[in-house]
Scaffold this motif. Structure first.
Motif, PDB file in Angstrom:
ATOM      1  N   GLU A  21      85.724  41.912 -50.041  1.00 30.19           N
ATOM      2  CA  GLU A  21      86.988  41.796 -49.311  1.00 30.19           C
ATOM      3  C   GLU A  21      87.093  40.493 -48.519  1.00 30.19           C
ATOM      4  N   GLY A  22      86.125  39.611 -48.680  1.00 36.06           N
ATOM      5  CA  GLY A  22      86.185  38.329 -47.990  1.00 36.06           C
ATOM      6  C   GLY A  22      85.439  38.271 -46.677  1.00 36.06           C
ATOM      7  N   ASP A  23      84.828  39.376 -46.261  1.00 35.27           N
ATOM      8  CA  ASP A  23      84.070  39.403 -45.012  1.00 35.27           C
ATOM      9  C   ASP A  23      82.631  38.974 -45.262  1.00 35.27           C
ATOM     10  N   GLY A  24      82.066  38.227 -44.298  1.00 38.05           N
ATOM     11  CA  GLY A  24      80.668  37.849 -44.385  1.00 38.05           C
ATOM     12  C   GLY A  24      79.770  39.029 -44.036  1.00 38.05           C
ATOM     13  N   ILE A  25      78.463  38.824 -44.150  1.00 33.92           N
ATOM     14  CA  ILE A  25      77.484  39.875 -43.852  1.00 33.92           C
ATOM     15  C   ILE A  25      76.762  39.525 -42.566  1.00 33.92           C
ATOM     16  N   ASP A  26      76.899  40.396 -41.578  1.00 32.48           N
ATOM     17  CA  ASP A  26      76.193  40.233 -40.311  1.00 32.48           C
ATOM     18  C   ASP A  26      74.743  40.659 -40.513  1.00 32.48           C
ATOM     19  N   VAL A  27      73.804  39.763 -40.228  1.00 28.32           N
ATOM     20  CA  VAL A  27      72.386  40.043 -40.429  1.00 28.32           C
ATOM     21  C   VAL A  27      71.721  40.284 -39.078  1.00 28.32           C
ATOM     22  N   PHE A  28      71.607  41.555 -38.729  1.00 28.20           N
ATOM     23  CA  PHE A  28      70.961  41.981 -37.482  1.00 28.20           C
ATOM     24  C   PHE A  28      71.554  41.321 -36.248  1.00 28.20           C
ATOM     25  N   GLY A  29      72.824  40.915 -36.320  1.00 30.88           N
ATOM     26  CA  GLY A  29      73.468  40.290 -35.168  1.00 30.88           C
ATOM     27  C   GLY A  29      72.994  38.879 -34.883  1.00 30.88           C
ATOM     28  N   ALA A  30      72.109  38.335 -35.762  1.00 31.04           N
ATOM     29  CA  ALA A  30      71.539  37.009 -35.520  1.00 31.04           C
ATOM     30  C   ALA A  30      72.371  35.902 -36.161  1.00 31.04           C
ATOM     31  N   PHE A  31      72.889  36.158 -37.340  1.00 35.05           N
ATOM     32  CA  PHE A  31      73.713  35.171 -38.038  1.00 35.05           C
ATOM     33  C   PHE A  31      74.528  35.896 -39.099  1.00 35.05           C
ATOM     34  N   GLU A  32      75.482  35.190 -39.674  1.00 38.67           N
ATOM     35  CA  GLU A  32      76.336  35.773 -40.698  1.00 38.67           C
ATOM     36  C   GLU A  32      76.204  35.007 -42.001  1.00 38.67           C
ATOM     37  N   VAL A  33      76.046  35.749 -43.092  1.00 36.95           N
ATOM     38  CA  VAL A  33      76.035  35.146 -44.424  1.00 36.95           C
ATOM     39  C   VAL A  33      77.478  35.138 -44.915  1.00 36.95           C
ATOM     40  N   PRO A  34      78.056  33.979 -45.177  1.00 35.83           N
ATOM     41  CA  PRO A  34      79.481  33.927 -45.539  1.00 35.83           C
ATOM     42  C   PRO A  34      79.765  34.500 -46.922  1.00 35.83           C
ATOM     43  N   ALA A  35      80.998  34.916 -47.114  1.00 35.25           N
ATOM     44  CA  ALA A  35      81.459  35.409 -48.416  1.00 35.25           C
ATOM     45  C   ALA A  35      81.839  34.205 -49.262  1.00 35.25           C
ATOM     46  N   LEU A  36      81.028  33.903 -50.260  1.00 31.75           N
ATOM     47  CA  LEU A  36      81.256  32.715 -51.076  1.00 31.75           C
ATOM     48  C   LEU A  36      82.047  33.008 -52.342  1.00 31.75           C
ATOM     49  N   LEU A  37      82.048  34.256 -52.777  1.00 30.29           N
ATOM     50  CA  LEU A  37      82.747  34.620 -53.999  1.00 30.29           C
ATOM     51  C   LEU A  37      83.460  35.943 -53.763  1.00 30.29           C
ATOM     52  N   THR A  38      84.783  35.905 -53.711  1.00 33.46           N
ATOM     53  CA  THR A  38      85.555  37.114 -53.405  1.00 33.46           C
ATOM     54  C   THR A  38      86.766  37.217 -54.330  1.00 33.46           C
ATOM     55  N   GLY A  39      87.378  38.396 -54.301  1.00 37.16           N
ATOM     56  CA  GLY A  39      88.639  38.593 -55.001  1.00 37.16           C
ATOM     57  C   GLY A  39      88.558  38.701 -56.506  1.00 37.16           C
ATOM     58  N   LEU A  40      87.347  38.868 -57.059  1.00 37.32           N
ATOM     59  CA  LEU A  40      87.227  39.074 -58.499  1.00 37.32           C
ATOM     60  C   LEU A  40      87.779  40.447 -58.864  1.00 37.32           C
ATOM     61  N   PRO A  41      88.317  40.639 -60.055  1.00 45.13           N
ATOM     62  CA  PRO A  41      88.851  41.952 -60.450  1.00 45.13           C
ATOM     63  C   PRO A  41      87.777  43.039 -60.371  1.00 45.13           C
ATOM     64  N   ASN A  42      88.065  44.091 -59.625  1.00 43.04           N
ATOM     65  CA  ASN A  42      87.130  45.222 -59.462  1.00 43.04           C
ATOM     66  C   ASN A  42      85.743  44.761 -59.008  1.00 43.04           C
ATOM     67  N   GLN A  43      85.716  43.761 -58.157  1.00 47.81           N
ATOM     68  CA  GLN A  43      84.430  43.178 -57.758  1.00 47.81           C
ATOM     69  C   GLN A  43      83.484  44.204 -57.153  1.00 47.81           C
ATOM     70  N   ALA A  44      83.952  44.950 -56.170  1.00 48.14           N
ATOM     71  CA  ALA A  44      83.080  45.906 -55.493  1.00 48.14           C
ATOM     72  C   ALA A  44      82.631  47.014 -56.441  1.00 48.14           C
ATOM     73  N   SER A  45      83.546  47.489 -57.276  1.00 50.55           N
ATOM     74  CA  SER A  45      83.217  48.578 -58.196  1.00 50.55           C
ATOM     75  C   SER A  45      82.209  48.148 -59.261  1.00 50.55           C
ATOM     76  N   LEU A  46      82.465  47.012 -59.893  1.00 52.59           N
ATOM     77  CA  LEU A  46      81.558  46.528 -60.933  1.00 52.59           C
ATOM     78  C   LEU A  46      80.198  46.136 -60.365  1.00 52.59           C
ATOM     79  N   ALA A  47      80.225  45.454 -59.223  1.00 46.29           N
ATOM     80  CA  ALA A  47      78.964  45.078 -58.580  1.00 46.29           C
ATOM     81  C   ALA A  47      78.196  46.315 -58.136  1.00 46.29           C
TER      82      ALA A  47
END
Length: 196
Positions: A112-138
């Motif tokens: 959905e375009g949101d980064g990943i919060d890693v233990f509140g220390a830093f965020e891993v950005p969303a580099l690839l988003t919006g692919l068709p059925n991305q969450a479901s296929l992944a």
């Protein structure tokens, strides 16, 4: 002590191996358990947060392991030529499945375009988003790759026990003791030789 040799693993490789093993098992158990939680459970949001954070740490650790293996010698595995080939292919498959599980998990969390919060220390950005059925296929890839990884890891562990118990090789001991059984010439010393 920290670096590998042709006769054994260094402490860096040993620690990365066992910490990764514990993390993989823990992530699999946590992932399986948290999918059955209902909305009012205290871990409904906390479980996925831990799962994502640990997953990202493991992804970076796995990339670090691969980089370390590129610049360090690998001990010569015992056994026949066929056994050595099987061990090599097994390790390649383990790393490939680990990366597939971790990257697919990343794609689920960032669909959905949101980064990943890693233990509140830093965020891993969303580099690839919006692919068709991305969450479901992944998600499908993530689940089946995780199952395959657990099965292959179990086979890996059984092979290590077989080498240790029946073949009397020092494969398992070398992954517990830095540079175990190193001879003066730097060559590998099996347990059968070490006991003489």
């Amino acid at each position: 002590m920290w670096r590998n040799s042709v006769s054994g693993w260094g402490l860096t490789s040993i620690l990365l191996h066992w910490l990764s093993a514990v993390a993989i098992i823990g992530l699999f158990v946590l992932g399986w358990w948290m999918t059955g939680l209902d909305y009012y459970h205290g871990w409904y949001n906390l479980g996925p947060w831990w799962h994502r954070s640990l997953g990202m740490v493991l992804l970076f650790a796995t990339l670090g392991r691969l980089a370390w293996r590129l610049v360090q010698p690998s001990p010569v595995p015992p056994g026949s030529r066929l056994e050595r080939l099987a061990a090599h292919l097994g390790h390649v498959a383990l790393y490939a499945l680990m990366l597939l599980v971790l990257v697919s998990g990343y794609l689920i969390s960032t669909a959905e375009g949101d980064g990943i919060d890693v233990f509140g220390a830093f965020e891993v950005p969303a580099l690839l988003t919006g692919l068709p059925n991305q969450a479901s296929l992944a998600g499908t890839v993530h689940w089946y790759a995780a199952l395959a990884l657990m099965i292959l890891a179990a086979g890996h562990a059984l092979a290590a026990v077989k080498h240790h118990r029946w073949d009397r090789h020092d494969t398992l001991v070398r992954m517990l003791t830095p540079r175990h059984a190193r001879r003066a010439g730097g060559s590998e010393t099996p347990l059968t030789h070490a006991r003489r």
